[in-house]
Design an enzyme around this catalytic site. Sequence first.
Site, short mmCIF file in Angstrom:
data_model
loop_
_atom_site.label_atom_id
_atom_site.label_comp_id
_atom_site.label_asym_id
_atom_site.label_seq_id
_atom_site.Cartn_x
_atom_site.Cartn_y
_atom_site.Cartn_z
N ASP A 162 -26.62 1.51 29.50
CA ASP A 162 -27.70 2.41 29.93
C ASP A 162 -29.14 1.91 29.74
O ASP A 162 -29.46 1.35 28.69
CB ASP A 162 -27.68 3.71 29.11
CG ASP A 162 -26.32 4.34 28.98
OD1 ASP A 162 -25.36 3.82 29.56
OD2 ASP A 162 -26.23 5.35 28.26
N TRP A 167 -23.92 -8.22 26.55
CA TRP A 167 -23.63 -6.91 27.15
C TRP A 167 -24.85 -6.01 27.29
O TRP A 167 -25.70 -5.96 26.40
CB TRP A 167 -22.60 -6.19 26.26
CG TRP A 167 -22.39 -4.75 26.57
CD1 TRP A 167 -23.10 -3.69 26.08
CD2 TRP A 167 -21.40 -4.20 27.42
NE1 TRP A 167 -22.60 -2.51 26.59
CE2 TRP A 167 -21.55 -2.79 27.42
CE3 TRP A 167 -20.37 -4.76 28.22
CZ2 TRP A 167 -20.73 -1.94 28.17
CZ3 TRP A 167 -19.56 -3.90 28.96
CH2 TRP A 167 -19.75 -2.51 28.92
N GLU A 216 -23.16 13.19 29.66
CA GLU A 216 -23.96 12.21 28.93
C GLU A 216 -25.36 12.08 29.56
O GLU A 216 -25.60 12.56 30.67
CB GLU A 216 -23.28 10.83 28.97
CG GLU A 216 -21.87 10.82 28.37
CD GLU A 216 -21.24 9.43 28.30
OE1 GLU A 216 -20.70 9.09 27.25
OE2 GLU A 216 -21.29 8.69 29.31
C1 FRU Z 1 -23.58 6.54 28.48
C2 FRU Z 1 -23.27 6.38 27.01
C3 FRU Z 1 -24.13 7.30 26.18
C4 FRU Z 1 -24.19 6.59 24.87
C5 FRU Z 1 -24.22 5.16 25.28
C6 FRU Z 1 -23.54 4.23 24.32
O1 FRU Z 1 -23.22 5.45 29.26
O2 FRU Z 1 -21.90 6.59 26.77
O3 FRU Z 1 -23.65 8.61 26.12
O4 FRU Z 1 -25.33 6.94 24.13
O5 FRU Z 1 -23.60 5.08 26.53
O6 FRU Z 1 -23.78 2.91 24.67
#
Ligand code: FRU
Length: 482
Positions: free
Chosen positions: A22, A19, A195
């Site tokens: 980000d 997987w 985010e």
């Molecule tokens: C964004 C997010 C962030 C977090 C990460 C967790 O896609 O939700 O806010 O840090 O992914 O994988």
Amino acid sequence: DAYNQAFRPQYHFTPQSNWMNDPNGMVYYNGEYHLFYQHNPHGSQFGNMSWGHAVSEDLVHWEELDVALQPDEHGMIFSGSVIADETNESGLFPTDEGGLVAFYTSAGDTQDQRIAYSTDEGRTWTKYEGNPVVPNPGIVDFRDPKVIWHEASSQFVMLLAAGNKIMFYGSKNLRDWDYLSEYGQDVGAHGGVWETPELFQLPVDGNTKNEKWVLQVDMNPGSIAGGSGGQYFLGEFNGKEFIRDEKDQGINWVDYGKDFYAAQLFNGAERPIWMAWMSNWEYASAIPTHPFRGAMSMPRTLSLQTDQSGEVQLVQQPVEEMKDLRMEPVYEMADKTISEPVQLSSFDRQTYEVVAEFKVGTAREFGFRVRQGTETGEQTVVGYDAENGYMFTDRQYSGVTDFHPSFSGVYRAPTKIKENGTVTMRIFVDRSSVELFANGGEEVLTNRIFPSLTSKDLQIYAVDGEVNVESLKIYPIESSWK
Ligand code: FRU
């Protein structure tokens, strides 16, 4: 071949297995572009969140390295950024040459911000014993530290996503952080939690005497195409606060497709370049790819340009380096009026770039049908709806769509015809994605598709009338994995 499955992108970064979400810690340092990323090293679903790591010297060819940061007793390692501390402002390094400092969210019982440092160009990391550097102030969603150097106020600035707003902190040494301000609670779109914020400065129309700050914020869900997506604000950052331009009204969407999330720029690069996760939280965990799940967009350069109506907008283009993968054009057309579909004979490609300019005529709609298969009945339509004034991507018949009810759909970006009566389309087709850059990158639509390997035909089409193809070139793109 590890990178040769039917849905394996050939010129977009993917982890060899497991997987990914980000992009994290993007930094250009000592001749290398570093891409860290949210990664589960042990499975193809979200979990065990760690920072995976890949490097590139040219933004096109990536080499996956060992996992950089692993979960610990404080929690998983969520998104964040990296700064090259080249003068050892942090005092974390043995010499004045400094090293890399990573900022990440520790996601345990609560979310707080922590740092780790590296003296070997990001290969290995030491977590700082004084962590957390920003403790949790009582906010549930408190994460995704993006740290930049703010020249005008000679300090480092950290942005955090805090539920429905962005919080700003300042520091001189990367370890001690002071609260500066917050922004956004009552502006922009709020259909979901905010985010992965970003903040960067760009000249308007290339004029370095007129620079603006861009605050980019991701949101899940509630974005324009459904599910997760990004928006941006234009204004001024004065070292304390972000102040939005009075003229910048309404909501500015970053990308009108469904699959462009958590974009991040490379700190330390000479140009503004960002990449994003090419997926959507709505269905990310159901994407039908194996043994990996998750892909990055191409790296894109950013600029601010004034459009025909006098509004400044963010413009995105793939980095020039993507042309290194271009092969000789296999198809060209110039100044040709079409009214019937033109099928490109024996086209037979899965990965290519289309560069087209159309003079809008009487046709109600025109464009391309890509990754078509006569036998499979598959096609993805990338076109311009001249009647209603939007670029679109229709992936309803693109291939495998039934893995999630909200995957199939048509996505639209309002797009005006240029003053000379034309519209342009630059389309990047890969084994499992289609990115459309319309009118020089003023509008962008990024979407995943999952067609059969055998769906390789291409058609140019016009509906109910004529359109003039001013120019058209199609370049095959070779694999970046070779
Ligand atoms: C964004 C997010 C962030 C977090 C990460 C967790 O896609 O939700 O806010 O840090 O992914 O994988």
